[in-house]
Write an enzyme that holds these catalytic residues in place. Structure first.
Site, mmCIF file in Angstrom:
data_model
loop_
_atom_site.group_PDB
_atom_site.id
_atom_site.type_symbol
_atom_site.label_atom_id
_atom_site.label_comp_id
_atom_site.label_asym_id
_atom_site.label_seq_id
_atom_site.Cartn_x
_atom_site.Cartn_y
_atom_site.Cartn_z
ATOM 1 N N GLY A 1 0.813 -1.206 0.000
ATOM 2 C CA GLY A 1 0.000 0.000 0.000
ATOM 3 C C GLY A 1 0.848 1.256 0.000
ATOM 4 N N ARG B 1 3.932 6.074 1.819
ATOM 5 C CA ARG B 1 4.373 7.467 1.936
ATOM 6 C C ARG B 1 3.765 8.323 0.825
ATOM 7 N NH1 ARG B 1 10.439 7.976 -0.557
ATOM 8 N NH2 ARG B 1 10.312 6.330 -2.103
ATOM 9 N N LYS C 1 3.749 12.355 -3.092
ATOM 10 C CA LYS C 1 4.664 11.294 -2.678
ATOM 11 C C LYS C 1 5.662 11.866 -1.672
ATOM 12 C CE LYS C 1 7.632 7.698 -4.667
ATOM 13 N NZ LYS C 1 8.218 7.181 -5.925
ATOM 14 N N GLY D 1 7.099 7.594 6.330
ATOM 15 C CA GLY D 1 6.154 8.143 5.366
ATOM 16 C C GLY D 1 6.650 9.359 4.619
ATOM 17 N N ARG E 1 2.934 13.798 -8.217
ATOM 18 C CA ARG E 1 3.042 12.875 -9.343
ATOM 19 C C ARG E 1 1.705 12.789 -10.082
ATOM 20 N NH1 ARG E 1 5.713 7.076 -8.396
ATOM 21 N NH2 ARG E 1 3.855 6.635 -7.141
ATOM 22 N N ARG F 1 -1.989 -1.099 -9.859
ATOM 23 C CA ARG F 1 -0.807 -1.930 -10.084
ATOM 24 C C ARG F 1 -1.217 -3.396 -10.164
ATOM 25 N NH1 ARG F 1 3.286 1.434 -7.233
ATOM 26 N NH2 ARG F 1 2.223 3.286 -6.461
ATOM 27 N N ASP G 1 4.272 -4.655 -7.397
ATOM 28 C CA ASP G 1 3.619 -3.419 -6.974
ATOM 29 C C ASP G 1 4.160 -2.208 -7.721
ATOM 30 O OD1 ASP G 1 5.861 -4.252 -5.156
ATOM 31 O OD2 ASP G 1 5.660 -2.190 -4.455
ATOM 32 N N ASN G 2 5.168 -2.419 -8.571
ATOM 33 C CA ASN G 2 5.717 -1.339 -9.387
ATOM 34 C C ASN G 2 5.431 -1.544 -10.871
ATOM 35 O OD1 ASN G 2 6.786 -0.140 -7.104
ATOM 36 N ND2 ASN G 2 8.794 -1.078 -7.339
#
Length: 462
Positions: free
Chosen positions: A83, A86, A105, A118, A169, A176, A241-242
């Site tokens: 999850g 940060r 981010k 975070g 961002r 993802r 997750d990327n």
């Protein structure tokens, strides 16, 4: 300021945790991407006065801030809950027929921070701004950087206290492979169906069902990874997750571009066994797609038939990638001969010639490309055969940039920023904005690192 319409926030509550960013001591706007802001129909003057928004101290009207839930395989090991540890998704900005996520981010701890603070140090924020915008200039699908803010606070990392920063961002979305994985692992078929419908509506409206989405993602990732490879880009942390459903490059942590070419090159300090080396990226892409297929199986009915169908779809990846890779490499040498292209890479690997400069020299002044290699007799023989094939120099010019964000130049900008000097950061961004021309301004940025400047290890910054 933003025209928010937050479809992800309308998904069931178990998809996220609603929460605002954590306020910081002294926000200051370091960089605003005015061209991107204009492209998104945003008021540039208003954004220049919005340091509080970009640092997380003020939630803009219409935002519904939340931290997204996902899981993932990290370096092949399963993490059942990850999850946004940060990051906070402010919402989805709509500009005409375009919908994009706006995410902060480095905006403070969330329930998914896993004992982390975070926060982000200013250095990794600057790295992501530089490299993501450079990737965009090269024509590679990527998340974008709208702004960088400093926080007036310090974060503690292995090297000691560092100035903090927040990146704003922009992404087609932050869905993802790991977003699907977390609900599959929890046997939550209802959440999986909601997510599938949402992802198809947002990214693949012509796709039919789970295998339709898988095909769409597979095609996008095959093209994306081929582009990475063609520019010598090493992502460094291709965890599930990327990997995005949208086909955008995301999460510029320990990434870097090849200088001295060798296919086994690894930069990431945490990649001890070379899992994410340059040459392995296509295979890891397929591995990640197999995890997406596995997560989608609960939506496909009878398991034996579902596995067979998913396997058949995945078997098409190698052909998709081979086609994309062939297009990339034959454009780089201007000749539709993949064997000739791979032979040049082999010659370069013998002496680890500079990846970008070898192809650029071949484009602009072919005879000078031999200066980049050690085995010049072999190269001279190759060059004769290449010339005889009548290369398309126009195609080569479009495929071989003059400049990339070289690792030592990125580190130079980061080091200066830590002292409060942002001139190298702005100067580097300015020359990377037009990577295709050789100019007096970008001449110093085209040279490889000296032995003293060389950056062999990069870090994720968490």
């Amino acid at each position: 300021m933003f025209a928010f319409d937050n479809s992800y926030a309308r998904l069931p509550a178990r998809f996220y945790t609603r929460m605002a960013p954590t306020k910081v001591a002294a926000p200051e706007l370091i960089a605003l991407n005015a061209p991107l802001a204009t492209e998104l129909g945003l008021n540039v003057d208003a954004l220049r006065a919005a340091a509080d928004v970009f640092a997380g101290n003020q939630v803009p009207d219409g935002a519904e801030p939340l931290a997204q839930l996902y899981a993932g395989h990290q370096f092949g090991g399963w993490s059942p809950q990850l999850g946004d540890g940060r990051a906070i998704l402010l919402g989805e900005h709509v500009a005409g027929d375009r919908r994009v996520d706006v995410q902060l981010k480095g905006s403070g701890p969330t329930p998914y921070s896993r004992r982390g603070d975070g926060r982000a140090a200013l250095g990794p924020v600057i790295r992501e701004y530089i490299v993501s915008e450079a990737m965009h200039a090269l024509g590679v699908p990527t998340t974008r950087a709208l702004a960088v803010a400093s926080t007036g606070e310090t974060v503690l990392r292995e090297t000691g206290p560092l100035p903090g920063g927040v990146l704003t961002r922009i992404a087609a979305s932050h869905i993802r492979v790991g977003t699907f994985q977390v609900f599959a692992a929890r046997d939550d078929a209802d959440a999986l169906q909601h997510l599938l419908d949402h992802a198809i509506a947002r990214h693949a409206p012509d796709a039919e069902g789970p295998m339709g989405l898988l095909r769409h993602v597979m095609q996008a990732q095959a093209r994306l990874i081929a582009q990475w490879m063609g520019f010598g880009f090493v992502h460094g942390v291709m965890n599930t997750d990327n990997m995005t459903i949208s086909g955008e490059t995301i999460d510029y942590g320990p990434c870097a571009f090849l200088e001295a070419y060798h296919p086994d090159t690894v930069f990431s300090s945490i990649d001890q066994h070379g899992r994410y080396a340059w040459k392995n990226q296509p295979d890891i892409g397929l591995w990640n797609l197999a995890q997406l297929a596995t997560a989608l199986l609960p939506l496909m009915g009878e398991r034996t038939e579902a596995v067979a169908e998913a396997t058949e779809v995945l078997e098409g990846f190698r052909d998709l990638y081979a086609t994309a890779w062939t297009e990339v490499m034959t454009a780089k040498i201007g000749v539709p001969d993949m064997q000739l292209a791979m032979e040049l890479l082999a010659i370069m690997a013998e002496g680890q010639g500079d990846f970008t400069n070898t192809f650029r020299a071949l484009t602009i002044a072919p005879e000078t490309a031999r200066d980049q290699v050690l085995n010049r007799d072999r190269f001279d023989d190759w060059l004769l055969r290449w010339k005889a094939a009548n290369p398309d120099h126009a195609a080569m010019t479009r495929a071989n940039p003059a400049i990339i964000p070289r690792n030592h130049r990125v580190e130079e900008a980061i080091d200066a920023a830590y002292t409060g000097d942002f001139a190298p950061f702005h100067a580097l961004n300015a020359v990377l904005d037009d990577p295709w021309q050789e100019t007096e301004a970008n001449a110093p940025y085209r040279s490889p690192a000296t032995a003293q400047e060389r950056v062999l290890r990069t870090f994720c910054g968490t």
